[in-house]
Write an enzyme that holds these catalytic residues in place. Structure first.
Site, mmCIF file in Angstrom:
data_model
loop_
_atom_site.group_PDB
_atom_site.id
_atom_site.type_symbol
_atom_site.label_atom_id
_atom_site.label_comp_id
_atom_site.label_asym_id
_atom_site.label_seq_id
_atom_site.Cartn_x
_atom_site.Cartn_y
_atom_site.Cartn_z
ATOM 1 N N GLY A 102 0.797 -0.791 0.170
ATOM 2 C CA GLY A 102 0.037 -0.407 -0.079
ATOM 3 C C GLY A 102 0.546 1.390 -0.007
ATOM 4 O O GLY A 102 1.767 1.387 0.086
ATOM 5 N N GLU B 184 5.331 -1.811 -6.696
ATOM 6 C CA GLU B 184 5.910 -3.142 -6.008
ATOM 7 C C GLU B 184 6.225 -4.396 -7.001
ATOM 8 O O GLU B 184 7.179 -5.558 -7.245
ATOM 9 C CB GLU B 184 4.868 -3.668 -5.245
ATOM 10 C CG GLU B 184 4.136 -3.489 -4.215
ATOM 11 C CD GLU B 184 5.728 -2.965 -3.090
ATOM 12 O OE1 GLU B 184 6.349 -3.885 -2.996
ATOM 13 O OE2 GLU B 184 5.764 -1.579 -1.948
ATOM 14 N N PRO C 67 -11.944 1.907 13.445
ATOM 15 C CA PRO C 67 -10.974 3.034 14.292
ATOM 16 C C PRO C 67 -9.626 2.054 14.682
ATOM 17 O O PRO C 67 -8.381 2.968 15.256
ATOM 18 C CB PRO C 67 -11.807 3.313 15.533
ATOM 19 C CG PRO C 67 -13.310 3.789 14.772
ATOM 20 C CD PRO C 67 -13.172 1.992 13.831
ATOM 21 N N GLU D 49 11.486 -6.858 1.114
ATOM 22 C CA GLU D 49 10.666 -7.647 1.133
ATOM 23 C C GLU D 49 9.264 -8.617 0.047
ATOM 24 O O GLU D 49 8.454 -7.978 1.059
ATOM 25 C CB GLU D 49 11.183 -9.105 1.714
ATOM 26 C CG GLU D 49 11.509 -10.846 1.348
ATOM 27 C CD GLU D 49 11.820 -11.533 3.151
ATOM 28 O OE1 GLU D 49 11.615 -12.572 3.012
ATOM 29 O OE2 GLU D 49 12.390 -11.306 3.271
#
Lengths: 239, 239
Positions: free
Chosen positions: A58, A78, A95, A127
């Site tokens: 992300g 990536e 949350p 990795e």
DNA sequence: ACAAAAGTGTTGAGAGTACACCCATGC
DNA sequence: GCATGGGTGTACTCTCAACACTTTTGT
């Protein structure tokens, strides 16, 4: 990689004492077919919490990029891959999902042909690894939930629209395509019915070429018709 | 209503110079059936930008509430209604969608029976109004796009799952239900086919009572079977 | 008795499903 | 010539779609 503080402008009508801003990330579930298996690309976390656990790749959403751009950027970082099928999945915002602080993540999923990935230099030092969707390791945060959701959505999409091609090279045989569907759906499909349906959907065109490797009779190679994107959306492709 | 500044903590791995946090809101598209029309609740903006234009009601996401809670709160603030069908729709995050600053909004939609709304005191002082989905005013931000998306999703849901009841009082006649479907889908449906399908889906139960108002033969009143939530998800209800 | 809305079955068409054998090639 | 995978057609079932008349009530 340091902790920091920053002063931000707050909008009109925004009470700073009550309404601190959450952080916003995008997470991208990167699917690919690897050796007759549906796999996802995961990255190994370096720091707490969940240090050394695997997680969905992300990125923080930057102030001047769209969500799609952030997702595409995370994907390119990536895999080195661009121009692949990407779709917004769902937004996860519990949350407590990140114990450190409030993080809302907009999950995307991407379908990448596996050979497109291998040639790309993994620009990130982190990795990474491919994992079978049917034998996942323990995952950080709520990432297991995100992956489960992504698989449901992928299966659903596969049945109603024609996204299967996105996981294959740009030319492929019908048998390869059928195998892709079978792997993802987790069930055998009838060869004749599969071919009839996929061909009558009119989203493929013959290349004229034949596939020559391996034993047996060579198979016709097909290509996804560029002009056939929206057509298929109407009816279910598979039972 | 003042501008403000606040110091926030940034996470590990977060470069404060590049990654300021966006603001996060939820917007809730509140659908209801009003006098044979599908309508949405809108609020009139008081301040720039888009001052005096209509907008979808929303709220900033507070640091310790979930997205669903934020959506439910926004809904309750505008309508006083709780316990209604709510579903996450899509997340809109174009950097330019709010000209002042970066705002990412997670859109929800809600289906509320109209008579549930009227009894509730509008706790907010803001001016609100119901508008037909088929004759919308000019809307602030990208809210027109959000509404269009919400309608597509509602129609889609209606065809595949049984959410129509959520817009009706808890007892209703089949004719009322059919009319609801017709209004939303924008097409006439066949009475016999409709009844057969909806009854064979097994999501209704007779109340035993009969509807007595108006002319003509009194109609059986039905109620949504509480234990029948998940069942319907499989097959398309309407063509 | 009549106006108004509720309720009710059947038929034909098309899609989905199950199923088994011949074909082209490499070795 | 045989092993390997590619390619093809048909019959049955079931769901969908189209369609019109009778029933119950209030006036």
């Amino acid at each position: 990689m340091t902790e920091g503080k920053v002063i931000v402008n707050l909008p009109e009508g925004y009470d700073s004492s009550k309404y601190e801003r959450p952080s916003v990330t995008v997470d991208v579930v990167i699917f690919s077919l690897v050796e007759d298996d549906l796999q996802v690309l995961l990255v190994k976390r370096k720091s707490a919490p969940f240090a050394a656990m695997w997680a969905i790749p992300g990125a923080f959403v930057r102030l001047h990029e769209s969500l799609e751009e952030a997702a595409t950027r995370a994907l390119a970082e990536e895999t080195g891959v661009e121009d692949v099928y990407t779709e917004q999945l769902y937004t996860f915002g519990d949350p407590e999902r990140d114990p450190r602080m409030r993080v809302i993540t907009i999950a995307y999923f991407a379908l990448v042909p596996h050979e497109a990935v291998r040639h790309a230099p993994g620009r990130e030092t982190a990795e990474t690894g491919w994992f079978s969707m049917f034998g996942l390791p323990l995952l950080a945060f709520d990432h297991r939930e995100i992956l489960d959701y992504a698989l449901r959505r992928l299966r659903y999409k596969l049945e109603y629209t024609a996204v299967g091609f996105q996981l294959l090279p740009d030319v492929f045989t019908l048998t390869e395509l059928q195998k892709a569907y079978e792997i993802i759906l987790g069930e055998k499909l009838d060869k004749r019915n599969f071919r009839r349906k996929i061909l009558s959907a009119n989203i493929l065109e013959e290349t004229g070429e034949k596939h020559k490797e391996g034993e047996g009779r060579p198979a016709m190679l097909y290509r996804y018709r560029e002009d056939a994107v929206a057509e298929v959306k109407t009816r279910r492709l598979f039972p």
